[in-house]
Design a protein around this motif. Sequence first.
Motif, mmCIF file in Angstrom:
data_model
loop_
_atom_site.group_PDB
_atom_site.id
_atom_site.type_symbol
_atom_site.label_atom_id
_atom_site.label_comp_id
_atom_site.label_asym_id
_atom_site.label_seq_id
_atom_site.Cartn_x
_atom_site.Cartn_y
_atom_site.Cartn_z
ATOM 1 N N ILE A 81 0.840 -1.201 0.000
ATOM 2 C CA ILE A 81 0.000 0.000 0.000
ATOM 3 C C ILE A 81 0.875 1.251 0.000
ATOM 4 N N SER A 82 1.925 1.222 0.809
ATOM 5 C CA SER A 82 2.833 2.362 0.906
ATOM 6 C C SER A 82 3.529 2.631 -0.418
ATOM 7 N N ILE A 83 3.971 1.574 -1.090
ATOM 8 C CA ILE A 83 4.691 1.766 -2.344
ATOM 9 C C ILE A 83 3.750 2.278 -3.436
ATOM 10 N N ALA A 84 2.471 1.946 -3.342
ATOM 11 C CA ALA A 84 1.505 2.478 -4.308
ATOM 12 C C ALA A 84 1.380 3.994 -4.153
ATOM 13 N N LEU A 85 1.247 4.475 -2.914
ATOM 14 C CA LEU A 85 1.185 5.916 -2.673
ATOM 15 C C LEU A 85 2.466 6.603 -3.136
ATOM 16 N N PHE A 86 3.597 5.988 -2.819
ATOM 17 C CA PHE A 86 4.901 6.501 -3.210
ATOM 18 C C PHE A 86 4.993 6.621 -4.740
ATOM 19 N N THR A 87 4.496 5.601 -5.429
ATOM 20 C CA THR A 87 4.596 5.555 -6.889
ATOM 21 C C THR A 87 3.751 6.635 -7.553
ATOM 22 N N PHE A 88 2.542 6.856 -7.066
ATOM 23 C CA PHE A 88 1.693 7.893 -7.658
ATOM 24 C C PHE A 88 2.343 9.271 -7.500
ATOM 25 N N GLY A 89 2.967 9.510 -6.345
ATOM 26 C CA GLY A 89 3.701 10.762 -6.160
ATOM 27 C C GLY A 89 4.892 10.857 -7.088
ATOM 28 N N GLU A 90 5.597 9.749 -7.246
ATOM 29 C CA GLU A 90 6.762 9.699 -8.130
ATOM 30 C C GLU A 90 6.377 10.035 -9.575
ATOM 31 N N ILE A 91 5.276 9.482 -10.043
ATOM 32 C CA ILE A 91 4.838 9.732 -11.417
ATOM 33 C C ILE A 91 4.567 11.221 -11.626
ATOM 34 N N LEU A 92 3.818 11.828 -10.718
ATOM 35 C CA LEU A 92 3.447 13.228 -10.865
ATOM 36 C C LEU A 92 4.666 14.148 -10.901
ATOM 37 N N THR A 93 5.636 13.882 -10.053
ATOM 38 C CA THR A 93 6.817 14.748 -10.018
ATOM 39 C C THR A 93 7.726 14.505 -11.216
ATOM 40 N N THR A 94 7.904 13.256 -11.600
ATOM 41 C CA THR A 94 8.870 12.935 -12.641
ATOM 42 C C THR A 94 8.452 13.435 -14.015
ATOM 43 N N ILE A 95 7.174 13.325 -14.344
ATOM 44 C CA ILE A 95 6.754 13.686 -15.709
ATOM 45 C C ILE A 95 6.831 15.185 -15.958
ATOM 46 N N MET A 96 6.900 16.001 -14.877
ATOM 47 C CA MET A 96 6.880 17.446 -15.092
ATOM 48 C C MET A 96 8.257 18.104 -15.001
ATOM 49 N N MET A 97 9.238 17.430 -14.420
ATOM 50 C CA MET A 97 10.515 18.094 -14.121
ATOM 51 C C MET A 97 11.231 18.606 -15.363
ATOM 52 N N GLY A 98 11.406 17.730 -16.349
ATOM 53 C CA GLY A 98 12.144 18.121 -17.543
ATOM 54 C C GLY A 98 11.487 19.256 -18.289
ATOM 55 N N ALA A 99 10.168 19.183 -18.459
ATOM 56 C CA ALA A 99 9.437 20.235 -19.169
ATOM 57 C C ALA A 99 9.492 21.545 -18.389
ATOM 58 N N PHE A 100 9.363 21.476 -17.076
ATOM 59 C CA PHE A 100 9.404 22.679 -16.235
ATOM 60 C C PHE A 100 10.721 23.426 -16.413
ATOM 61 N N LEU A 101 11.832 22.722 -16.302
ATOM 62 C CA LEU A 101 13.142 23.371 -16.396
ATOM 63 C C LEU A 101 13.430 23.863 -17.812
ATOM 64 N N ALA A 102 13.055 23.066 -18.812
ATOM 65 C CA ALA A 102 13.343 23.443 -20.200
ATOM 66 C C ALA A 102 12.619 24.713 -20.605
ATOM 67 N N GLU A 103 11.455 24.985 -20.007
ATOM 68 C CA GLU A 103 10.670 26.163 -20.358
ATOM 69 C C GLU A 103 11.102 27.417 -19.594
ATOM 70 N N ARG A 104 11.935 27.267 -18.558
ATOM 71 C CA ARG A 104 12.275 28.402 -17.700
ATOM 72 C C ARG A 104 13.758 28.755 -17.703
ATOM 73 N N VAL A 105 14.537 28.029 -18.483
ATOM 74 C CA VAL A 105 15.979 28.271 -18.553
ATOM 75 C C VAL A 105 16.379 28.345 -20.021
ATOM 76 N N PRO A 106 17.308 29.233 -20.397
ATOM 77 C CA PRO A 106 17.724 29.321 -21.806
ATOM 78 C C PRO A 106 18.224 27.986 -22.341
ATOM 79 N N GLU A 107 18.009 27.766 -23.631
ATOM 80 C CA GLU A 107 18.477 26.525 -24.258
ATOM 81 C C GLU A 107 19.972 26.334 -24.067
ATOM 82 N N SER A 108 20.725 27.436 -24.074
ATOM 83 C CA SER A 108 22.176 27.364 -23.934
ATOM 84 C C SER A 108 22.625 26.891 -22.561
ATOM 85 N N HIS A 109 21.695 26.870 -21.589
ATOM 86 C CA HIS A 109 22.041 26.499 -20.215
ATOM 87 C C HIS A 109 21.302 25.241 -19.729
#
Length: 410
Positions: free
Chosen positions: A313-341
Amino acid sequence: MKLFSQYKGLRRANYILFIGRIVTNMGAMIWPMLTLILNKKIGFNATETALFTICSGILFLPANLLGGHVADRFNKKRVIIYCDIVSIALFVISGFLPLSIFSICVLLVGAFFQTLEGPAYQALVADITPAEKREKAFSLLYLGANIGLILSPTLAGLLFNNYLWLCFVISGLSISVSTVLIGLFVKDEKLDEAPTEDVEESADDGLNIWSIIRNSGALIAFIISLAFYQGAYSQFGYLMPLDIAKAFPEKGSVIYGTITSVNCFLVVLFTPIITMVFEKVDLTKKFALGVILQAISFAAFLMSFGIIGGYYISIALFTFGEILTTIMMGAFLAERVPESHRGRIFGATNFAGAFMQGITQFGSGRMFDAFGPAYAWAFSIAMTMVAVIAALMLVYLDKKEFSQLYVQAD
Protein backbone atom coordinates in the motif's frame (compact mmCIF):
# COMPACT_ATOMS: atom_id res chain seq x y z
CA MET A 1 -7.34 5.30 -27.80
CA LYS A 2 -6.23 8.61 -26.30
CA LEU A 3 -4.31 6.88 -23.55
CA PHE A 4 -1.67 5.81 -26.06
CA SER A 5 -2.30 8.28 -28.89
CA GLN A 6 -1.16 11.10 -26.58
CA TYR A 7 2.40 9.93 -27.33
CA LYS A 8 1.92 10.23 -31.10
CA GLY A 9 3.62 13.05 -32.95
CA LEU A 10 6.96 12.84 -31.19
CA ARG A 11 10.14 12.56 -33.26
CA ARG A 12 11.72 9.21 -34.15
CA ALA A 13 14.59 9.97 -31.77
CA ASN A 14 12.12 10.15 -28.85
CA TYR A 15 10.94 6.61 -29.58
CA ILE A 16 14.52 5.35 -29.96
CA LEU A 17 15.41 6.82 -26.56
CA PHE A 18 12.25 5.18 -25.17
CA ILE A 19 13.35 1.74 -26.46
CA GLY A 20 16.89 2.35 -25.22
CA ARG A 21 15.61 3.11 -21.73
CA ILE A 22 13.61 -0.13 -21.70
CA VAL A 23 16.64 -2.24 -22.64
CA THR A 24 19.03 -0.46 -20.28
CA ASN A 25 16.77 -0.83 -17.27
CA MET A 26 15.96 -4.46 -18.01
CA GLY A 27 19.56 -5.03 -16.93
CA ALA A 28 19.60 -2.54 -14.05
CA MET A 29 19.89 -5.16 -11.32
CA ILE A 30 22.61 -3.79 -9.04
CA TRP A 31 21.25 -0.45 -7.89
CA PRO A 32 18.03 -1.74 -6.26
CA MET A 33 20.16 -4.26 -4.35
CA LEU A 34 23.18 -2.11 -3.48
CA THR A 35 22.11 -1.47 0.10
CA LEU A 36 21.49 -5.20 0.65
CA ILE A 37 24.86 -6.03 -0.96
CA LEU A 38 26.65 -3.73 1.46
CA ASN A 39 24.54 -4.85 4.40
CA LYS A 40 24.24 -8.61 3.81
CA LYS A 41 27.23 -9.49 1.60
CA ILE A 42 29.91 -7.05 2.79
CA GLY A 43 28.65 -6.90 6.38
CA PHE A 44 28.06 -3.16 6.87
CA ASN A 45 25.54 -1.93 9.41
CA ALA A 46 23.09 0.85 8.54
CA THR A 47 25.42 3.70 9.53
CA GLU A 48 28.39 2.18 7.68
CA THR A 49 26.22 1.60 4.62
CA ALA A 50 25.10 5.23 4.75
CA LEU A 51 28.67 6.48 5.16
CA PHE A 52 29.85 4.42 2.19
CA THR A 53 26.94 5.68 0.10
CA ILE A 54 27.60 9.27 1.17
CA CYS A 55 31.32 9.06 0.42
CA SER A 56 30.64 7.65 -3.04
CA GLY A 57 27.92 10.26 -3.48
CA ILE A 58 30.38 13.05 -2.65
CA LEU A 59 32.59 11.78 -5.46
CA PHE A 60 29.55 11.86 -7.77
CA LEU A 61 28.65 15.47 -6.93
CA PRO A 62 31.25 17.01 -9.30
CA ALA A 63 30.00 14.68 -12.06
CA ASN A 64 26.61 16.41 -12.00
CA LEU A 65 28.07 19.91 -12.36
CA LEU A 66 30.81 18.86 -14.78
CA GLY A 67 28.27 16.88 -16.80
CA GLY A 68 26.10 19.98 -17.14
CA HIS A 69 28.99 22.07 -18.47
CA VAL A 70 30.12 19.30 -20.82
CA ALA A 71 26.56 18.91 -22.16
CA ASP A 72 26.37 22.62 -23.01
CA ARG A 73 29.86 22.76 -24.55
CA PHE A 74 30.05 19.58 -26.62
CA ASN A 75 27.91 17.30 -28.77
CA LYS A 76 25.48 15.67 -26.34
CA LYS A 77 25.19 12.44 -28.31
CA ARG A 78 28.95 11.92 -28.27
CA VAL A 79 29.11 12.68 -24.54
CA ILE A 80 26.52 9.96 -23.92
CA ILE A 81 28.26 7.38 -26.12
CA TYR A 82 31.76 7.97 -24.73
CA CYS A 83 30.53 7.82 -21.12
CA ASP A 84 28.55 4.65 -21.90
CA ILE A 85 31.61 2.89 -23.34
CA VAL A 86 33.58 3.47 -20.13
CA SER A 87 30.63 2.42 -17.95
CA ILE A 88 30.02 -0.79 -19.90
CA ALA A 89 33.65 -1.89 -19.56
CA LEU A 90 33.79 -1.20 -15.82
CA PHE A 91 30.42 -2.84 -15.06
CA VAL A 92 31.43 -6.05 -16.83
CA ILE A 93 34.88 -6.10 -15.21
CA SER A 94 33.37 -5.64 -11.74
CA GLY A 95 31.20 -8.72 -12.32
CA PHE A 96 34.23 -10.97 -12.83
CA LEU A 97 36.10 -9.66 -9.79
CA PRO A 98 35.61 -11.30 -6.36
CA LEU A 99 32.87 -9.43 -4.49
CA SER A 100 34.57 -6.92 -2.22
CA ILE A 101 34.77 -3.20 -1.55
CA PHE A 102 37.22 -3.00 -4.46
CA SER A 103 34.79 -4.56 -6.95
CA ILE A 104 32.03 -2.27 -5.69
CA CYS A 105 34.34 0.71 -6.20
CA VAL A 106 35.04 -0.40 -9.79
CA LEU A 107 31.27 -0.49 -10.32
CA LEU A 108 30.92 2.97 -8.80
CA VAL A 109 33.53 4.43 -11.14
CA GLY A 110 31.37 3.14 -13.98
CA ALA A 111 28.38 4.75 -12.32
CA PHE A 112 30.32 8.03 -12.14
CA PHE A 113 30.35 8.15 -15.94
CA GLN A 114 26.64 7.36 -16.03
CA THR A 115 26.11 10.33 -13.72
CA LEU A 116 28.37 12.46 -15.91
CA GLU A 117 26.19 11.80 -18.96
CA GLY A 118 22.90 12.42 -17.10
CA PRO A 119 22.57 16.17 -17.85
CA ALA A 120 23.47 15.55 -21.53
CA TYR A 121 20.73 12.89 -21.77
CA GLN A 122 18.11 15.15 -20.19
CA ALA A 123 19.13 18.17 -22.24
CA LEU A 124 19.15 16.10 -25.46
CA VAL A 125 15.52 15.11 -24.87
CA ALA A 126 14.58 18.77 -24.40
CA ASP A 127 16.55 19.83 -27.49
CA ILE A 128 14.99 17.33 -29.90
CA THR A 129 11.40 17.83 -28.67
CA PRO A 130 9.03 20.73 -29.47
CA ALA A 131 8.08 22.76 -26.40
CA GLU A 132 4.44 21.65 -26.45
CA LYS A 133 5.48 17.98 -26.53
CA ARG A 134 8.18 17.99 -23.87
CA GLU A 135 6.05 16.78 -20.98
CA LYS A 136 4.86 13.87 -23.13
CA ALA A 137 8.45 13.13 -24.20
CA PHE A 138 9.73 12.98 -20.61
CA SER A 139 6.68 10.97 -19.61
CA LEU A 140 7.41 8.44 -22.38
CA LEU A 141 11.07 8.19 -21.36
CA TYR A 142 10.07 7.62 -17.72
CA LEU A 143 7.55 5.01 -18.86
CA GLY A 144 10.25 3.15 -20.81
CA ALA A 145 12.61 3.21 -17.85
CA ASN A 146 10.04 1.50 -15.67
CA ILE A 147 8.95 -1.03 -18.29
CA GLY A 148 12.53 -2.24 -18.20
CA LEU A 149 12.59 -2.25 -14.40
CA ILE A 150 9.50 -4.41 -13.90
CA LEU A 151 11.38 -7.71 -13.92
CA SER A 152 14.98 -6.74 -13.15
CA PRO A 153 14.62 -6.16 -9.36
CA THR A 154 12.77 -9.45 -8.87
CA LEU A 155 15.36 -11.30 -10.96
CA ALA A 156 18.13 -9.58 -8.99
CA GLY A 157 16.50 -10.75 -5.76
CA LEU A 158 16.51 -14.34 -7.05
CA LEU A 159 20.16 -14.11 -8.18
CA PHE A 160 21.25 -12.31 -5.01
CA ASN A 161 22.36 -15.29 -2.94
CA ASN A 162 24.27 -17.42 -5.46
CA TYR A 163 24.68 -15.60 -8.79
CA LEU A 164 25.13 -11.97 -7.86
CA TRP A 165 28.05 -11.55 -10.29
CA LEU A 166 25.65 -12.03 -13.20
CA CYS A 167 23.78 -8.88 -12.17
CA PHE A 168 26.95 -6.81 -12.69
CA VAL A 169 27.62 -8.25 -16.14
CA ILE A 170 24.01 -7.97 -17.34
CA SER A 171 23.90 -4.32 -16.23
CA GLY A 172 26.87 -3.51 -18.45
CA LEU A 173 25.66 -5.45 -21.46
CA SER A 174 22.20 -3.86 -21.37
CA ILE A 175 23.70 -0.37 -21.55
CA SER A 176 25.57 -1.40 -24.70
CA VAL A 177 22.29 -2.03 -26.55
CA SER A 178 21.04 1.44 -25.71
CA THR A 179 24.38 2.94 -26.75
CA VAL A 180 24.19 1.31 -30.18
CA LEU A 181 20.62 2.55 -30.71
CA ILE A 182 21.56 6.12 -29.80
CA GLY A 183 24.69 5.97 -31.97
CA LEU A 184 22.78 4.78 -35.04
CA PHE A 185 19.43 6.54 -34.85
CA VAL A 186 19.60 9.68 -32.67
CA LYS A 187 20.93 13.01 -33.98
CA ASP A 188 22.00 15.83 -31.68
CA GLU A 189 20.17 18.66 -33.38
CA LYS A 190 18.25 21.56 -31.89
CA LEU A 191 14.81 22.49 -33.13
CA ASP A 192 14.13 25.95 -34.50
CA GLU A 193 11.50 27.41 -32.20
CA ALA A 194 9.70 30.71 -32.32
CA PRO A 195 10.98 33.15 -29.70
CA THR A 196 7.54 33.43 -28.13
CA GLU A 197 7.18 29.72 -27.48
CA ASP A 198 9.49 29.62 -24.50
CA VAL A 199 10.75 31.92 -21.79
CA GLU A 200 14.08 30.19 -22.46
CA GLU A 201 14.57 32.13 -25.72
CA SER A 202 14.36 35.55 -24.11
CA ALA A 203 16.89 34.93 -21.36
CA ASP A 204 20.33 36.50 -21.46
CA ASP A 205 22.83 34.01 -22.87
CA GLY A 206 25.65 35.89 -21.14
CA LEU A 207 24.46 34.93 -17.65
CA ASN A 208 25.96 31.94 -15.89
CA ILE A 209 23.62 29.33 -14.48
CA TRP A 210 24.02 30.54 -10.89
CA SER A 211 22.95 34.07 -11.88
CA ILE A 212 19.88 32.66 -13.63
CA ILE A 213 18.94 30.67 -10.52
CA ARG A 214 19.70 33.53 -8.12
CA ASN A 215 17.46 35.92 -10.05
CA SER A 216 14.47 33.56 -10.04
CA GLY A 217 12.48 32.94 -6.87
CA ALA A 218 10.53 30.20 -8.63
CA LEU A 219 13.70 28.30 -9.61
CA ILE A 220 15.09 28.64 -6.08
CA ALA A 221 11.85 27.26 -4.59
CA PHE A 222 11.82 24.44 -7.13
CA ILE A 223 15.44 23.43 -6.51
CA ILE A 224 14.97 23.48 -2.72
CA SER A 225 11.82 21.39 -2.95
CA LEU A 226 13.31 19.02 -5.50
CA ALA A 227 16.50 18.57 -3.46
CA PHE A 228 14.61 17.62 -0.29
CA TYR A 229 12.20 15.48 -2.30
CA GLN A 230 15.02 13.58 -4.01
CA GLY A 231 16.90 13.30 -0.73
CA ALA A 232 13.87 11.59 0.79
CA TYR A 233 13.21 9.65 -2.43
CA SER A 234 16.58 7.91 -2.01
CA GLN A 235 15.09 6.05 0.96
CA PHE A 236 13.42 3.82 -1.62
CA GLY A 237 16.83 2.24 -2.25
CA TYR A 238 18.31 2.75 1.23
CA LEU A 239 15.98 2.79 4.24
CA MET A 240 13.28 0.62 2.69
CA PRO A 241 15.52 -2.43 2.10
CA LEU A 242 17.08 -2.01 5.56
CA ASP A 243 13.60 -1.89 7.08
CA ILE A 244 12.46 -5.00 5.19
CA ALA A 245 15.70 -6.91 5.88
CA LYS A 246 15.31 -6.19 9.60
CA ALA A 247 11.71 -7.39 9.59
CA PHE A 248 12.42 -10.45 7.37
CA PRO A 249 16.10 -11.46 7.74
CA GLU A 250 15.86 -14.60 5.56
CA LYS A 251 13.75 -13.39 2.65
CA GLY A 252 14.17 -9.64 2.79
CA SER A 253 15.93 -9.41 -0.59
CA VAL A 254 13.14 -11.28 -2.38
CA ILE A 255 10.39 -9.20 -0.71
CA TYR A 256 12.18 -5.96 -1.50
CA GLY A 257 12.74 -7.10 -5.08
CA THR A 258 9.03 -7.78 -5.57
CA ILE A 259 8.08 -4.44 -4.00
CA THR A 260 10.45 -2.69 -6.40
CA SER A 261 8.88 -4.56 -9.30
CA VAL A 262 5.41 -3.51 -8.10
CA ASN A 263 6.63 0.08 -8.11
CA CYS A 264 7.73 -0.28 -11.74
CA PHE A 265 4.54 -2.11 -12.75
CA LEU A 266 2.40 0.67 -11.27
CA VAL A 267 4.50 3.28 -13.08
CA VAL A 268 3.98 1.50 -16.40
CA LEU A 269 0.24 1.07 -15.77
CA PHE A 270 -0.52 4.56 -14.45
CA THR A 271 1.96 6.91 -16.13
CA PRO A 272 -0.12 7.19 -19.36
CA ILE A 273 -3.30 7.55 -17.29
CA ILE A 274 -1.92 10.22 -14.95
CA THR A 275 -0.25 12.06 -17.85
CA MET A 276 -3.60 12.23 -19.68
CA VAL A 277 -5.83 13.00 -16.65
CA PHE A 278 -3.54 15.76 -15.37
CA GLU A 279 -2.71 17.15 -18.83
CA LYS A 280 -4.41 20.49 -18.15
CA VAL A 281 -3.11 20.84 -14.58
CA ASP A 282 -0.26 23.32 -14.04
CA LEU A 283 3.18 21.73 -13.78
CA THR A 284 3.76 23.23 -10.34
CA LYS A 285 0.50 21.83 -8.97
CA LYS A 286 1.41 18.36 -10.24
CA PHE A 287 4.74 18.69 -8.49
CA ALA A 288 3.19 19.83 -5.19
CA LEU A 289 0.68 16.96 -5.21
CA GLY A 290 3.46 14.46 -5.94
CA VAL A 291 5.55 15.68 -3.02
CA ILE A 292 2.55 15.53 -0.68
CA LEU A 293 1.89 11.92 -1.72
CA GLN A 294 5.52 11.08 -0.95
CA ALA A 295 5.10 12.42 2.60
CA ILE A 296 1.93 10.36 3.07
CA SER A 297 3.65 7.22 1.73
CA PHE A 298 6.50 7.61 4.21
CA ALA A 299 4.00 7.84 7.05
CA ALA A 300 2.48 4.60 5.74
CA PHE A 301 5.93 2.93 5.66
CA LEU A 302 6.48 4.02 9.26
CA MET A 303 3.32 2.17 10.31
CA SER A 304 3.97 -0.92 8.15
CA PHE A 305 7.02 -2.51 9.80
CA GLY A 306 6.74 -6.29 9.42
CA ILE A 307 3.40 -6.02 7.58
CA ILE A 308 3.92 -7.10 3.97
CA GLY A 309 0.53 -5.80 2.83
CA GLY A 310 1.34 -2.43 4.35
CA TYR A 311 4.52 -2.23 2.29
CA TYR A 312 2.54 -2.67 -0.93
CA ILE A 313 0.00 0.00 0.00
CA SER A 314 2.83 2.36 0.91
CA ILE A 315 4.69 1.77 -2.34
CA ALA A 316 1.50 2.48 -4.31
CA LEU A 317 1.19 5.92 -2.67
CA PHE A 318 4.90 6.50 -3.21
CA THR A 319 4.60 5.55 -6.89
CA PHE A 320 1.69 7.89 -7.66
CA GLY A 321 3.70 10.76 -6.16
CA GLU A 322 6.76 9.70 -8.13
CA ILE A 323 4.84 9.73 -11.42
CA LEU A 324 3.45 13.23 -10.87
CA THR A 325 6.82 14.75 -10.02
CA THR A 326 8.87 12.93 -12.64
CA ILE A 327 6.75 13.69 -15.71
CA MET A 328 6.88 17.45 -15.09
CA MET A 329 10.52 18.09 -14.12
CA GLY A 330 12.14 18.12 -17.54
CA ALA A 331 9.44 20.24 -19.17
CA PHE A 332 9.40 22.68 -16.24
CA LEU A 333 13.14 23.37 -16.40
CA ALA A 334 13.34 23.44 -20.20
CA GLU A 335 10.67 26.16 -20.36
CA ARG A 336 12.27 28.40 -17.70
CA VAL A 337 15.98 28.27 -18.55
CA PRO A 338 17.72 29.32 -21.81
CA GLU A 339 18.48 26.52 -24.26
CA SER A 340 22.18 27.36 -23.93
CA HIS A 341 22.04 26.50 -20.21
CA ARG A 342 19.87 23.37 -20.22
CA GLY A 343 22.70 20.98 -19.46
CA ARG A 344 23.86 23.13 -16.57
CA ILE A 345 20.42 23.49 -14.98
CA PHE A 346 19.93 19.73 -15.10
CA GLY A 347 23.41 19.31 -13.64
CA ALA A 348 22.69 21.83 -10.88
CA THR A 349 19.40 20.19 -9.88
CA ASN A 350 21.02 16.73 -9.96
CA PHE A 351 23.82 18.08 -7.74
CA ALA A 352 21.36 19.49 -5.20
CA GLY A 353 19.39 16.24 -5.11
CA ALA A 354 22.52 14.10 -4.69
CA PHE A 355 23.74 16.36 -1.88
CA MET A 356 20.48 16.01 0.03
CA GLN A 357 20.47 12.25 -0.53
CA GLY A 358 23.70 12.02 1.43
CA ILE A 359 22.30 14.07 4.31
CA THR A 360 19.05 12.11 4.40
CA GLN A 361 20.75 8.72 4.29
CA PHE A 362 23.29 9.64 6.95
CA GLY A 363 20.64 11.04 9.29
CA SER A 364 18.23 8.14 8.81
CA GLY A 365 21.10 5.61 9.09
CA ARG A 366 22.12 6.99 12.47
CA MET A 367 18.48 6.95 13.57
CA PHE A 368 18.04 3.38 12.32
CA ASP A 369 21.06 2.03 14.22
CA ALA A 370 20.40 4.00 17.40
CA PHE A 371 16.61 3.89 17.72
CA GLY A 372 15.13 1.68 14.99
CA PRO A 373 13.18 2.04 11.73
CA ALA A 374 10.35 4.17 13.12
CA TYR A 375 12.67 7.05 14.04
CA ALA A 376 14.45 6.76 10.68
CA TRP A 377 11.14 7.07 8.83
CA ALA A 378 10.10 10.00 11.05
CA PHE A 379 13.33 11.78 10.09
CA SER A 380 12.57 11.12 6.41
CA ILE A 381 9.04 12.50 6.79
CA ALA A 382 10.49 15.70 8.28
CA MET A 383 12.78 16.07 5.25
CA THR A 384 9.82 15.57 2.93
CA MET A 385 7.78 18.22 4.72
CA VAL A 386 10.42 20.82 3.84
CA ALA A 387 9.87 19.80 0.20
CA VAL A 388 6.10 20.17 0.64
CA ILE A 389 6.41 23.73 1.99
CA ALA A 390 8.78 24.78 -0.81
CA ALA A 391 6.52 23.14 -3.44
CA LEU A 392 3.49 25.10 -2.19
CA MET A 393 5.54 28.31 -2.37
CA LEU A 394 6.53 27.36 -5.93
CA VAL A 395 2.89 27.26 -7.06
CA TYR A 396 2.52 30.93 -6.15
CA LEU A 397 5.98 32.17 -7.20
CA ASP A 398 6.03 30.47 -10.59
CA LYS A 399 2.67 31.85 -11.70
CA LYS A 400 3.79 35.33 -10.66
CA GLU A 401 7.23 35.15 -12.29
CA PHE A 402 6.42 33.21 -15.48
CA SER A 403 2.91 34.54 -16.05
CA GLN A 404 3.32 34.41 -19.87
CA LEU A 405 3.56 30.61 -19.75
CA TYR A 406 0.21 30.45 -17.99
CA VAL A 407 -1.38 32.80 -20.52
CA GLN A 408 -0.20 30.49 -23.32
CA ALA A 409 -1.52 27.46 -21.42
CA ASP A 410 -4.93 29.08 -21.17
